[in-house]
Each structure stands twice: as structure tokens, then as C-alpha cells.
Write a protein that holds these residues in place. Structure first.
Motif, PDB file in Angstrom:
ATOM      1  N   GLU A  76       0.890  -1.147  -0.154  1.00  0.00           N
ATOM      2  CA  GLU A  76       0.095   0.041  -0.147  1.00  0.00           C
ATOM      3  C   GLU A  76       0.834   1.323  -0.157  1.00  0.00           C
ATOM      4  OE1 GLU A  76      -3.200   0.174   2.885  1.00  0.00           O
ATOM      5  OE2 GLU A  76      -3.967  -1.669   2.177  1.00  0.00           O
ATOM      6  N   ALA A  77       2.020   1.177   0.731  1.00  0.00           N
ATOM      7  CA  ALA A  77       2.774   2.476   0.602  1.00  0.00           C
ATOM      8  C   ALA A  77       3.351   2.703  -0.772  1.00  0.00           C
ATOM      9  CB  ALA A  77       4.013   2.360   1.759  1.00  0.00           C
ATOM     10  N   ALA A  78       4.124   1.431  -1.263  1.00  0.00           N
ATOM     11  CA  ALA A  78       4.302   1.898  -2.632  1.00  0.00           C
ATOM     12  C   ALA A  78       3.346   2.419  -3.680  1.00  0.00           C
ATOM     13  CB  ALA A  78       5.118   0.510  -3.172  1.00  0.00           C
ATOM     14  N   SER A  79       2.520   1.811  -3.608  1.00  0.00           N
ATOM     15  CA  SER A  79       1.235   2.301  -4.510  1.00  0.00           C
ATOM     16  C   SER A  79       0.913   3.769  -4.094  1.00  0.00           C
ATOM     17  CB  SER A  79       0.128   1.421  -4.410  1.00  0.00           C
ATOM     18  OG  SER A  79      -0.954   1.963  -4.955  1.00  0.00           O
ATOM     19  N   MET A  80       0.646   4.080  -2.834  1.00  0.00           N
ATOM     20  CA  MET A  80       0.529   5.593  -2.498  1.00  0.00           C
ATOM     21  C   MET A  80       1.652   6.468  -2.934  1.00  0.00           C
ATOM     22  SD  MET A  80       1.237   8.232  -0.555  1.00  0.00           S
ATOM     23  CE  MET A  80       2.338   7.441   1.040  1.00  0.00           C
ATOM     24  N   VAL A  81       2.685   6.051  -2.887  1.00  0.00           N
ATOM     25  CA  VAL A  81       4.046   6.850  -3.345  1.00  0.00           C
ATOM     26  C   VAL A  81       4.151   7.184  -4.816  1.00  0.00           C
ATOM     27  CG1 VAL A  81       6.442   7.336  -3.152  1.00  0.00           C
ATOM     28  CG2 VAL A  81       5.702   6.546  -1.219  1.00  0.00           C
ATOM     29  N   MET A  82       3.891   5.937  -5.548  1.00  0.00           N
ATOM     30  CA  MET A  82       3.784   5.902  -7.013  1.00  0.00           C
ATOM     31  C   MET A  82       2.813   6.901  -7.505  1.00  0.00           C
ATOM     32  SD  MET A  82       5.188   2.250  -8.069  1.00  0.00           S
ATOM     33  CE  MET A  82       5.657   2.724  -9.420  1.00  0.00           C
ATOM     34  N   SER A  83       1.472   6.811  -7.024  1.00  0.00           N
ATOM     35  CA  SER A  83       0.419   7.538  -7.491  1.00  0.00           C
ATOM     36  C   SER A  83       0.327   8.978  -7.028  1.00  0.00           C
ATOM     37  CB  SER A  83      -1.099   6.829  -7.404  1.00  0.00           C
ATOM     38  OG  SER A  83      -1.041   6.833  -5.882  1.00  0.00           O
ATOM     39  N   THR A  84       0.669   9.236  -5.992  1.00  0.00           N
ATOM     40  CA  THR A  84       0.463  10.677  -5.282  1.00  0.00           C
ATOM     41  C   THR A  84       1.804  11.489  -5.744  1.00  0.00           C
ATOM     42  OG1 THR A  84      -0.389   9.708  -3.382  1.00  0.00           O
ATOM     43  CG2 THR A  84       0.420  11.895  -3.098  1.00  0.00           C
TER      44      THR A  84
END
Ligand SMILES: Nc1nc2c(c(=O)[nH]1)N=C([C@H](O)[C@@H](O)CO)CN2
Length: 119
Positions: free
Chosen positions: A79-87
Motif C-alpha cells: 500500500e505504501a508503494a502504491s500510494m507513493v507512486m500515484s501521489t
């Protein structure tokens, strides 16, 4: 592109674990994250608008991890990886989530993931 922005040893107190007792306490997680970013523009402009703001990334990571309880550190990493990439429009990252209190006879345990493509 080999430029990177790194955050090392970001401590986040989290509700994390599979056992009942773990759901009633907070335990520290340590996040290490390496993010691909072209540092030439901020290196020339000296302008935070051109940089990947590690303070903003750290704040968002802390908010995400503390928003709800997790069972597995793998889920936190995903979830952290996904958030950083999208945000933050990061195209590649390597993320390590360590749980230093997990095993009494080990200094720490961790998972590490890489997501995205290196261009
Ligand atoms: N691969 C994983 N193994 C285990 C995890 C985990 O998150 N990922 N978690 C636990 C327990 O919560 C443990 O940390 C309690 O000490 C066990 N194995």
C-alpha cells in the motif's frame, strides 16, 4: 536514469501483526525507501517545486501506515508503494519495511519490494 531520492529509517508506530495482542498495541516499523527522480532540474533551479519533497513523502507514509491496523508488513509495503507512486508520480521505487520488535532473538525482520520500471 539513476538519480534517486532516499528516506532511511523512517520510524512509524503502527498497529501491526497477526496475533490478538498485537492488535492492542503499537509497534515501531522502520521504512527505507529509494525513489527514482531526475534530480538535475532541482539541482539547477534550487526550487522545491522541481524536487521530490522527502518531507511530504514521509508525512504521507506516516499518515497511511497509521490510518488503520495491518496484519502483515507485506501489506504495508504494497500500500505504501502504491500510494507513493500515484501521489508523487514516482515511476520506480524500492521499499523496505522492517519490524524490529517481531522476533526476540533477531535484531529485525523485513520485507523489501521493488515496483515500477527504471527508465
Ligand atoms: N512474512 C511475514 N511473516 C510474519 C509476519 C509478517 O508480517 N510477515 N508477522 C508475524 C507476526 O505478526 C509477528 O511479527 C509477531 O511477532 C509473523 N510472521
Amino acid at each position: 536514469m539513476t538519480d534517486r531520492v532516499l528516506i532511511e529509517g523512517l520510524r512509524i508506530d503502527a498497529t501491526i501483526g497477526i496475533y490478538d495482542w498485537e492488535k492492542k498495541v503499537r509497534q515501531p516499523l522502520l521504512l527505507d525507501i529509494e525513489m527514482a527522480w531526475d534530480n538535475r532540474r532541482p539541482g539547477l533551479s534550487d526550487d522545491i517545486q522541481d524536487a521530490l519533497d522527502y518531507e511530504a513523502v514521509s508525512n504521507e507514509l506516516t499518515a497511511l501506515v497509521q490510518r488503520k491496523p495491518y496484519e502483515l508488513i507485506e501489506r504495508v509495503a504494497e500500500e505504501a508503494a502504491s500510494m507513493v507512486m500515484s501521489t508523487f508520480a514516482v515511476t520506480w521505487l524500492r521499499l523496505k519495511v522492517s519490524k524490529p520488535t517481531a522476533l526476540k532473538n533477531a535484531v529485525s525482520v523485513a520485507v523489501q519490494i521493488e515496483r515500477g520500471t527504471r527508465d
